[in-house]
Design a protein around this motif. Structure first.
Motif, PDB file in Angstrom:
ATOM      1  N   LEU A   1      -2.363  -6.314  -3.552  1.00 14.62           N
ATOM      2  CA  LEU A   1      -2.853  -6.047  -2.234  1.00 14.62           C
ATOM      3  C   LEU A   1      -3.453  -7.457  -1.640  1.00 14.62           C
ATOM      4  O   LEU A   1      -4.345  -7.784  -2.306  1.00 14.62           O
ATOM      5  CB  LEU A   1      -3.813  -4.644  -1.977  1.00 14.62           C
ATOM      6  N   ASN A   2      -3.032  -7.695  -0.483  1.00 12.74           N
ATOM      7  CA  ASN A   2      -3.910  -8.972   0.283  1.00 12.74           C
ATOM      8  C   ASN A   2      -4.335  -8.448   1.301  1.00 12.74           C
ATOM      9  O   ASN A   2      -3.559  -7.740   2.080  1.00 12.74           O
ATOM     10  CB  ASN A   2      -2.649 -10.057   0.618  1.00 12.74           C
ATOM     11  N   ASN A   3      -5.572  -8.366   1.545  1.00 12.61           N
ATOM     12  CA  ASN A   3      -6.268  -7.661   2.520  1.00 12.61           C
ATOM     13  C   ASN A   3      -6.099  -8.322   4.028  1.00 12.61           C
ATOM     14  O   ASN A   3      -6.880  -7.942   4.913  1.00 12.61           O
ATOM     15  CB  ASN A   3      -7.959  -7.517   2.399  1.00 12.61           C
ATOM     16  N   GLY A   4      -5.322  -9.379   4.073  1.00 14.22           N
ATOM     17  CA  GLY A   4      -5.137 -10.086   5.349  1.00 14.22           C
ATOM     18  C   GLY A   4      -6.154 -11.069   5.450  1.00 14.22           C
ATOM     19  O   GLY A   4      -5.936 -11.938   6.603  1.00 14.22           O
ATOM     20  N   ALA A   5      -7.189 -11.499   4.711  1.00 11.66           N
ATOM     21  CA  ALA A   5      -8.182 -12.451   4.929  1.00 11.66           C
ATOM     22  C   ALA A   5      -8.214 -13.098   3.385  1.00 11.66           C
ATOM     23  O   ALA A   5      -8.859 -14.071   3.350  1.00 11.66           O
ATOM     24  CB  ALA A   5      -9.457 -11.865   4.868  1.00 11.66           C
ATOM     25  N   GLY A   6      -6.994 -13.105   2.683  1.00 11.22           N
ATOM     26  CA  GLY A   6      -6.835 -14.054   1.646  1.00 11.22           C
ATOM     27  C   GLY A   6      -7.398 -13.385   0.267  1.00 11.22           C
ATOM     28  O   GLY A   6      -7.313 -13.876  -0.860  1.00 11.22           O
ATOM     29  N   VAL A   7      -7.884 -12.161   0.360  1.00 15.02           N
ATOM     30  CA  VAL A   7      -8.442 -11.508  -1.044  1.00 15.02           C
ATOM     31  C   VAL A   7      -7.528 -10.618  -1.468  1.00 15.02           C
ATOM     32  O   VAL A   7      -7.008  -9.830  -0.825  1.00 15.02           O
ATOM     33  CB  VAL A   7      -9.762 -10.613  -0.421  1.00 15.02           C
ATOM     34  N   LEU A   8      -7.162 -10.990  -2.911  1.00 12.26           N
ATOM     35  CA  LEU A   8      -6.085 -10.257  -3.603  1.00 12.26           C
ATOM     36  C   LEU A   8      -6.789  -9.416  -4.382  1.00 12.26           C
ATOM     37  O   LEU A   8      -7.743  -9.644  -5.096  1.00 12.26           O
ATOM     38  CB  LEU A   8      -5.335 -11.389  -4.424  1.00 12.26           C
ATOM     39  N   THR A   9      -6.082  -8.123  -4.530  1.00 16.19           N
ATOM     40  CA  THR A   9      -6.393  -6.951  -5.509  1.00 16.19           C
ATOM     41  C   THR A   9      -5.595  -6.689  -6.191  1.00 16.19           C
ATOM     42  O   THR A   9      -4.552  -6.089  -5.437  1.00 16.19           O
ATOM     43  CB  THR A   9      -7.235  -5.961  -4.462  1.00 16.19           C
ATOM     44  N   ASP A  10      -5.529  -6.735  -7.481  1.00 20.04           N
ATOM     45  CA  ASP A  10      -4.532  -6.445  -8.440  1.00 20.04           C
ATOM     46  C   ASP A  10      -4.720  -4.781  -8.492  1.00 20.04           C
ATOM     47  O   ASP A  10      -5.699  -4.365  -9.029  1.00 20.04           O
ATOM     48  CB  ASP A  10      -4.542  -6.939  -9.622  1.00 20.04           C
ATOM     49  N   CYS A  11      -3.715  -4.222  -8.513  1.00 15.75           N
ATOM     50  CA  CYS A  11      -3.596  -2.572  -8.515  1.00 15.75           C
ATOM     51  C   CYS A  11      -2.622  -2.172  -9.652  1.00 15.75           C
ATOM     52  O   CYS A  11      -1.519  -2.900 -10.050  1.00 15.75           O
ATOM     53  CB  CYS A  11      -3.200  -1.985  -7.328  1.00 15.75           C
ATOM     54  N   ALA A  12      -3.059  -1.252 -10.385  1.00 13.50           N
ATOM     55  CA  ALA A  12      -2.148  -0.815 -11.436  1.00 13.50           C
ATOM     56  C   ALA A  12      -0.663  -0.107 -10.842  1.00 13.50           C
ATOM     57  O   ALA A  12       0.324  -0.402 -11.797  1.00 13.50           O
ATOM     58  CB  ALA A  12      -2.682   0.276 -12.225  1.00 13.50           C
ATOM     59  N   THR A  13      -0.913   0.275  -9.870  1.00 12.90           N
ATOM     60  CA  THR A  13       0.540   0.890  -9.351  1.00 12.90           C
ATOM     61  C   THR A  13       0.488   0.461  -7.744  1.00 12.90           C
ATOM     62  O   THR A  13      -0.434   0.445  -6.934  1.00 12.90           O
ATOM     63  CB  THR A  13       0.549   2.433  -9.458  1.00 12.90           C
ATOM     64  N   LEU A  14       1.943   0.537  -7.273  1.00 15.60           N
ATOM     65  CA  LEU A  14       2.110   0.504  -5.900  1.00 15.60           C
ATOM     66  C   LEU A  14       1.397   1.416  -5.088  1.00 15.60           C
ATOM     67  O   LEU A  14       0.864   1.209  -4.056  1.00 15.60           O
ATOM     68  CB  LEU A  14       3.738   0.377  -5.484  1.00 15.60           C
ATOM     69  N   GLN A  15       1.340   2.748  -5.697  1.00 15.18           N
ATOM     70  CA  GLN A  15       0.699   3.727  -5.049  1.00 15.18           C
ATOM     71  C   GLN A  15      -0.753   3.460  -4.658  1.00 15.18           C
ATOM     72  O   GLN A  15      -1.328   3.606  -3.639  1.00 15.18           O
ATOM     73  CB  GLN A  15       0.978   5.229  -5.608  1.00 15.18           C
ATOM     74  N   GLU A  16      -1.401   2.869  -5.735  1.00 22.83           N
ATOM     75  CA  GLU A  16      -2.786   2.709  -5.600  1.00 22.83           C
ATOM     76  C   GLU A  16      -3.011   1.448  -4.475  1.00 22.83           C
ATOM     77  O   GLU A  16      -3.875   1.559  -3.900  1.00 22.83           O
ATOM     78  CB  GLU A  16      -3.262   1.895  -7.117  1.00 22.83           C
ATOM     79  N   ALA A  17      -2.160   0.696  -4.524  1.00 20.70           N
ATOM     80  CA  ALA A  17      -2.509  -0.440  -3.352  1.00 20.70           C
ATOM     81  C   ALA A  17      -2.106   0.194  -2.036  1.00 20.70           C
ATOM     82  O   ALA A  17      -2.913  -0.335  -1.222  1.00 20.70           O
ATOM     83  CB  ALA A  17      -1.200  -1.536  -3.846  1.00 20.70           C
ATOM     84  N   VAL A  18      -1.314   1.106  -1.857  1.00 24.37           N
ATOM     85  CA  VAL A  18      -0.978   1.581  -0.842  1.00 24.37           C
ATOM     86  C   VAL A  18      -2.223   2.383  -0.350  1.00 24.37           C
ATOM     87  O   VAL A  18      -2.676   2.427   0.860  1.00 24.37           O
ATOM     88  CB  VAL A  18       0.093   2.458  -0.810  1.00 24.37           C
ATOM     89  N   LEU A  19      -2.865   3.139  -1.075  1.00 28.42           N
ATOM     90  CA  LEU A  19      -4.151   3.863  -0.791  1.00 28.42           C
ATOM     91  C   LEU A  19      -5.266   3.080  -0.536  1.00 28.42           C
ATOM     92  O   LEU A  19      -5.896   3.273   0.358  1.00 28.42           O
ATOM     93  CB  LEU A  19      -4.536   4.700  -2.023  1.00 28.42           C
ATOM     94  N   ALA A  20      -5.141   1.788  -1.167  1.00 28.43           N
ATOM     95  CA  ALA A  20      -6.498   0.873  -0.860  1.00 28.43           C
ATOM     96  C   ALA A  20      -6.114   0.458   0.412  1.00 28.43           C
ATOM     97  O   ALA A  20      -6.853  -0.057   1.241  1.00 28.43           O
ATOM     98  CB  ALA A  20      -6.286  -0.357  -1.886  1.00 28.43           C
ATOM     99  N   TRP A  21      -4.973   0.088   0.627  1.00 28.85           N
ATOM    100  CA  TRP A  21      -4.211  -0.504   2.047  1.00 28.85           C
ATOM    101  C   TRP A  21      -4.823   0.479   3.479  1.00 28.85           C
ATOM    102  O   TRP A  21      -5.319   0.158   4.321  1.00 28.85           O
ATOM    103  CB  TRP A  21      -2.956  -0.683   2.353  1.00 28.85           C
ATOM    104  N   HIS A  22      -4.570   1.709   3.139  1.00 25.65           N
ATOM    105  CA  HIS A  22      -4.994   2.707   4.192  1.00 25.65           C
ATOM    106  C   HIS A  22      -6.522   2.793   4.374  1.00 25.65           C
ATOM    107  O   HIS A  22      -7.008   3.308   5.315  1.00 25.65           O
ATOM    108  CB  HIS A  22      -4.568   4.294   3.635  1.00 25.65           C
ATOM    109  N   ARG A  23      -7.366   2.310   3.423  1.00 30.09           N
ATOM    110  CA  ARG A  23      -8.801   2.152   3.417  1.00 30.09           C
ATOM    111  C   ARG A  23      -9.312   0.878   4.159  1.00 30.09           C
ATOM    112  O   ARG A  23     -10.518   0.670   4.304  1.00 30.09           O
ATOM    113  CB  ARG A  23      -9.360   2.162   2.058  1.00 30.09           C
ATOM    114  N   LEU A  24      -8.474   0.123   4.553  1.00 28.81           N
ATOM    115  CA  LEU A  24      -8.836  -1.192   5.080  1.00 28.81           C
ATOM    116  C   LEU A  24      -9.110  -0.930   6.555  1.00 28.81           C
ATOM    117  O   LEU A  24      -8.641   0.065   7.218  1.00 28.81           O
ATOM    118  CB  LEU A  24      -7.713  -2.185   5.385  1.00 28.81           C
TER     119      LEU A  24
END
Length: 77
Positions: free
Chosen positions: A21-44
């Motif tokens: 996940l790239n939070n839009g400000a250049g901060v990258l977060t590696d996620c174990a799964t695509l689903q985890e990345a999508v959940l993190a995106w929803h919290r932005l």
């Protein structure tokens, strides 16, 4: 009654693929799964969501308007 998404609108993906996940400000977060990345995106915050992207490792990059359309599992015949 909620809005139904047509199958043509959905983007079918494998939720178990690793993603970043790239939070839009250049901060990258590696996620174990695509689903985890999508959940993190929803919290932005809303202003971050519109700029954020999710990159599947070894695959494509999804932008905000596509992330909302992701659907886990195979596309129905």
């Amino acid at each position: 009654m909620g809005t139904l998404m047509s199958d043509d609108y959905k983007i079918y993906v494998d939720a178990g693929q690793p993603a970043t996940l790239n939070n839009g400000a250049g901060v990258l977060t590696d996620c174990a799964t695509l689903q985890e990345a999508v959940l993190a995106w929803h919290r932005l915050a809303p202003e971050q969501k519109i700029r954020a992207t999710i990159k599947v490792i070894g695959g494509r990059v999804y932008r905000a308007h596509e992330i909302e359309r992701l659907h886990y599992g195979p596309k129905p015949a």
